[in-house]
Design a protein around this motif. Structure first.
Motif, PDB file in Angstrom:
ATOM      1  N   GLY A 393      28.183 -23.910  -2.429  1.00 21.55           N
ATOM      2  CA  GLY A 393      28.668 -24.127  -3.778  1.00 21.55           C
ATOM      3  C   GLY A 393      28.256 -23.057  -4.767  1.00 21.55           C
ATOM      4  O   GLY A 393      28.331 -21.858  -4.497  1.00 21.55           O
ATOM      5  N   PHE A 394      27.770 -23.517  -5.935  1.00 25.19           N
ATOM      6  CA  PHE A 394      27.443 -22.602  -7.020  1.00 25.19           C
ATOM      7  C   PHE A 394      26.314 -21.643  -6.639  1.00 25.19           C
ATOM      8  O   PHE A 394      26.249 -20.528  -7.162  1.00 25.19           O
ATOM      9  CB  PHE A 394      27.050 -23.388  -8.276  1.00 25.19           C
ATOM     10  CG  PHE A 394      28.183 -24.168  -8.870  1.00 25.19           C
ATOM     11  CD1 PHE A 394      29.227 -23.513  -9.533  1.00 25.19           C
ATOM     12  CD2 PHE A 394      28.227 -25.546  -8.758  1.00 25.19           C
ATOM     13  CE1 PHE A 394      30.276 -24.228 -10.076  1.00 25.19           C
ATOM     14  CE2 PHE A 394      29.279 -26.269  -9.306  1.00 25.19           C
ATOM     15  CZ  PHE A 394      30.308 -25.605  -9.960  1.00 25.19           C
ATOM     16  N   ARG A 395      25.451 -22.061  -5.747  1.00 25.39           N
ATOM     17  CA  ARG A 395      24.368 -21.173  -5.329  1.00 25.39           C
ATOM     18  C   ARG A 395      24.915 -19.950  -4.599  1.00 25.39           C
ATOM     19  O   ARG A 395      24.375 -18.853  -4.732  1.00 25.39           O
ATOM     20  CB  ARG A 395      23.371 -21.934  -4.458  1.00 25.39           C
ATOM     21  CG  ARG A 395      22.379 -22.745  -5.281  1.00 25.39           C
ATOM     22  CD  ARG A 395      21.398 -23.507  -4.407  1.00 25.39           C
ATOM     23  NE  ARG A 395      22.034 -24.669  -3.782  1.00 25.39           N
ATOM     24  CZ  ARG A 395      21.378 -25.591  -3.098  1.00 25.39           C
ATOM     25  NH1 ARG A 395      20.086 -25.490  -2.912  1.00 25.39           N
ATOM     26  NH2 ARG A 395      22.019 -26.622  -2.581  1.00 25.39           N
ATOM     27  N   THR A 396      25.996 -20.142  -3.824  1.00 28.93           N
ATOM     28  CA  THR A 396      26.631 -19.002  -3.165  1.00 28.93           C
ATOM     29  C   THR A 396      27.259 -18.073  -4.203  1.00 28.93           C
ATOM     30  O   THR A 396      27.175 -16.849  -4.074  1.00 28.93           O
ATOM     31  CB  THR A 396      27.713 -19.483  -2.181  1.00 28.93           C
ATOM     32  OG1 THR A 396      27.106 -20.324  -1.199  1.00 28.93           O
ATOM     33  CG2 THR A 396      28.387 -18.299  -1.486  1.00 28.93           C
ATOM     34  N   TRP A 397      27.879 -18.653  -5.218  1.00 23.28           N
ATOM     35  CA  TRP A 397      28.443 -17.827  -6.288  1.00 23.28           C
ATOM     36  C   TRP A 397      27.352 -16.990  -6.963  1.00 23.28           C
ATOM     37  O   TRP A 397      27.560 -15.810  -7.239  1.00 23.28           O
ATOM     38  CB  TRP A 397      29.128 -18.715  -7.338  1.00 23.28           C
ATOM     39  CG  TRP A 397      30.452 -19.271  -6.903  1.00 23.28           C
ATOM     40  CD1 TRP A 397      31.062 -19.097  -5.699  1.00 23.28           C
ATOM     41  CD2 TRP A 397      31.324 -20.095  -7.687  1.00 23.28           C
ATOM     42  NE1 TRP A 397      32.254 -19.765  -5.663  1.00 23.28           N
ATOM     43  CE2 TRP A 397      32.439 -20.385  -6.877  1.00 23.28           C
ATOM     44  CE3 TRP A 397      31.242 -20.618  -8.965  1.00 23.28           C
ATOM     45  CZ2 TRP A 397      33.500 -21.182  -7.326  1.00 23.28           C
ATOM     46  CZ3 TRP A 397      32.300 -21.403  -9.431  1.00 23.28           C
ATOM     47  CH2 TRP A 397      33.411 -21.686  -8.612  1.00 23.28           C
ATOM     48  N   ARG A 398      26.207 -17.621  -7.222  1.00 19.18           N
ATOM     49  CA  ARG A 398      25.116 -16.885  -7.875  1.00 19.18           C
ATOM     50  C   ARG A 398      24.535 -15.822  -6.946  1.00 19.18           C
ATOM     51  O   ARG A 398      24.205 -14.715  -7.392  1.00 19.18           O
ATOM     52  CB  ARG A 398      24.020 -17.853  -8.324  1.00 19.18           C
ATOM     53  CG  ARG A 398      24.408 -18.702  -9.534  1.00 19.18           C
ATOM     54  CD  ARG A 398      23.188 -19.374 -10.144  1.00 19.18           C
ATOM     55  NE  ARG A 398      22.583 -20.334  -9.216  1.00 19.18           N
ATOM     56  CZ  ARG A 398      22.899 -21.613  -9.161  1.00 19.18           C
ATOM     57  NH1 ARG A 398      23.827 -22.116  -9.967  1.00 19.18           N
ATOM     58  NH2 ARG A 398      22.304 -22.414  -8.295  1.00 19.18           N
ATOM     59  N   ARG A 399      24.382 -16.174  -5.673  1.00 17.30           N
ATOM     60  CA  ARG A 399      23.803 -15.224  -4.730  1.00 17.30           C
ATOM     61  C   ARG A 399      24.723 -14.019  -4.530  1.00 17.30           C
ATOM     62  O   ARG A 399      24.263 -12.871  -4.439  1.00 17.30           O
ATOM     63  CB  ARG A 399      23.547 -15.922  -3.391  1.00 17.30           C
ATOM     64  CG  ARG A 399      22.774 -15.050  -2.395  1.00 17.30           C
ATOM     65  CD  ARG A 399      22.351 -15.831  -1.172  1.00 17.30           C
ATOM     66  NE  ARG A 399      23.484 -16.252  -0.348  1.00 17.30           N
ATOM     67  CZ  ARG A 399      23.949 -17.487  -0.273  1.00 17.30           C
ATOM     68  NH1 ARG A 399      23.369 -18.456  -0.978  1.00 17.30           N
ATOM     69  NH2 ARG A 399      24.970 -17.791   0.503  1.00 17.30           N
ATOM     70  N   LYS A 400      26.030 -14.262  -4.490  1.00 19.21           N
ATOM     71  CA  LYS A 400      27.010 -13.178  -4.335  1.00 19.21           C
ATOM     72  C   LYS A 400      27.633 -12.870  -5.711  1.00 19.21           C
ATOM     73  O   LYS A 400      28.841 -12.918  -5.894  1.00 19.21           O
ATOM     74  CB  LYS A 400      28.094 -13.592  -3.337  1.00 19.21           C
ATOM     75  CG  LYS A 400      27.560 -13.884  -1.945  1.00 19.21           C
ATOM     76  CD  LYS A 400      28.684 -14.253  -0.987  1.00 19.21           C
ATOM     77  CE  LYS A 400      28.151 -14.481   0.413  1.00 19.21           C
ATOM     78  NZ  LYS A 400      29.223 -14.813   1.397  1.00 19.21           N
TER      79      LYS A 400
END
Length: 444
Positions: A393-400
């Motif tokens: 989710g949003f953690r993937t967006w933040r990480r990438k």
């Protein structure tokens, strides 16, 4: 397929059977396993897809590019053309990755269902059909202009564009027709540049940068946007590839050729024809060279128009017969439906072309309302969707965050082109009708 999805390459590289396609691809793809079928769709090589893409995209849209340089100047104009070409290459990659992640996607409508549910399917499918009809209308209008030039304004109706689209139901048949189409437009462009060089405008004015109003400048920007507007067909083409994982080879070939050819053609034409260059630019050539260029380009207008009509017809045909034997078999119902759909799309395109008889405005409407999303904006949504649901989710967006930022910028760019382009185009049409500059419907 999601459990073996390769995040780096965008597909599972393990071959399925002897097809070379990713494992489990045929189980999800719209055409399925084709062994024993009368009509086999998945037959295209990446080289033929590249030819199809070039035949579809490098067409009448490029003839408006010199007039764009006349409005904003040669340097900003070339920067826009090259930037949009690079941008279109990036969004091509996003579309291909999304297709490989979701083999069931055959067209933008299917992609809309994944993103937004049933409403998304209907909206994007409708948009694809309307845009394809707009694009077919653009080819019809270009053909009208060409025939008028060749016949000294004695002949202008172009009703037979769809003849190439009626018979083949698979793109591999149209791909071989696309070879002369590509040769046609390339030679026509070369003839146009030579004609401009041998007979330049005597009082031509060439400017590095032109101070323009937002209204004038953005009208010109819609021209190169339309010139790259072929992404709505990518899903359909990749669905008929033998090895869909090779799709980016075709996309790189297309974008590399189109960007280079557009920049050279626009610059050379503008330098020799000057700020008064018309759209389409062939109409500014010496009469003999004008006829030669239009005559050579005519096959491209015919075949490119048939590709657009084929796409709209194919979307509806697959939607009607998706799980039916009529999709893969020679049946009376299947073929009669196909012929009727092709006729309907071409008839709608003809009415559109003669109803909006100004070349730049037709391009502007199509580019602003549809190409802005299909070529640019929606690709960012594909990336955000898959990173969200395939990751955490949003953690993937933040990480990438770099990918996320580019995707959001892509969406914003598409939205801006859509809204601003529609505003300036509608305003231009209103002003043209008010000034009496628009011919009556069904007139040359």
């Amino acid at each position: 397929m999601s459990d073996v999805y390769d995040e780096k390459d965008g597909y599972d590289a393990r071959p399925a059977y002897n097809s070379g396609r990713p494992v489990d691809y045929d189980n999800q793809d719209v055409f399925g396993h084709e062994e024993g079928h009368d009509i086999k769709y998945k037959t295209l090589s990446w080289q033929l897809v590249a030819v199809l893409m070039i035949a579809e995209i490098v067409s009448n849209g490029m003839l408006s590019l010199p007039s764009s340089l006349a409005v904003v100047g040669i340097v900003p104009g070339l920067i826009i053309i090259i930037f949009l070409g690079i941008f279109a290459t990036y969004t091509s990659q996003l579309l291909v990755n999304f297709k490989m992640r979701h083999p069931e996607v055959h067209n933008m409508g299917d992609a809309g269902y994944i993103l937004f549910g049933p409403v998304g399917r209907e909206v994007l499918a409708f948009g694809t059909i309307v845009f394809a009809v707009f694009a077919t209308g653009g080819q019809l209008l270009a053909g009208q202009i060409a025939l008028a030039s060749l016949s000294d304004n004695k002949l202008c109706l172009m009703l037979y564009t769809g003849i190439f689209a009626i018979f083949p139901r698979t793109l591999d048949k149209l791909s071989w027709l696309s070879v002369p189409s590509v040769i046609s437009i390339c030679i026509a462009g070369l003839v146009g540049m030579i004609g401009a060089g041998l007979h330049p405008a005597p009082d031509r004015e060439i400017q590095v940068v032109v101070s323009s109003t937002f209204f004038s400048a953005f009208i010109s920007i819609t021209n190169p946007v339309f010139a790259y507007a072929g992404h709505f067909m990518f899903f359909v083409m990749v669905s008929e590839m033998k090895r869909p994982q090779d799709a980016m080879k075709a996309a790189y070939t297309l974008q590399g050729f189109a960007t280079s050819y557009y920049a050279v053609f626009a610059a050379v034409s503008y330098v020799y024809l000057g700020s008064m260059v018309k759209s389409p630019s062939f109409s500014s050539l010496d009469p003999a060279w004008q006829k030669a260029a239009y005559g050579i380009a005519l096959p491209n207008f015919l075949i490119a128009g048939s590709l657009y009509a084929h796409t709209a017809s194919k979307l509806m045909f697959v939607r009607i017969f998706r799980t039916s034997r009529h999709l893969h078999s020679h049946t009376v119902l299947g073929w009669s439906t196909w012929v009727a759909l092709v006729f309907l799309m071409n008839a709608a395109a003809f009415v559109l072309a003669v109803g909006v008889p100004i070349f730049n405005y037709l391009i502007g409407i199509a580019a602003s309302l549809f190409a802005a999303w299909f070529t640019y904006g929606i690709a960012g949504m594909f990336l955000l969707h898959d990173n969200f649901y395939d990751g955490d989710g949003f953690r993937t967006w933040r990480r990438k965050w770099i990918q996320t930022s580019l995707a959001i910028a892509t969406i914003i760019t598409g939205a801006f082109i859509c809204v601003a382009g529609m505003y300036v185009t509608v305003r231009a049409i209103v002003e043209a009708y008010a000034s009496g500059a628009v011919a009556s419907p069904f007139a040359c």
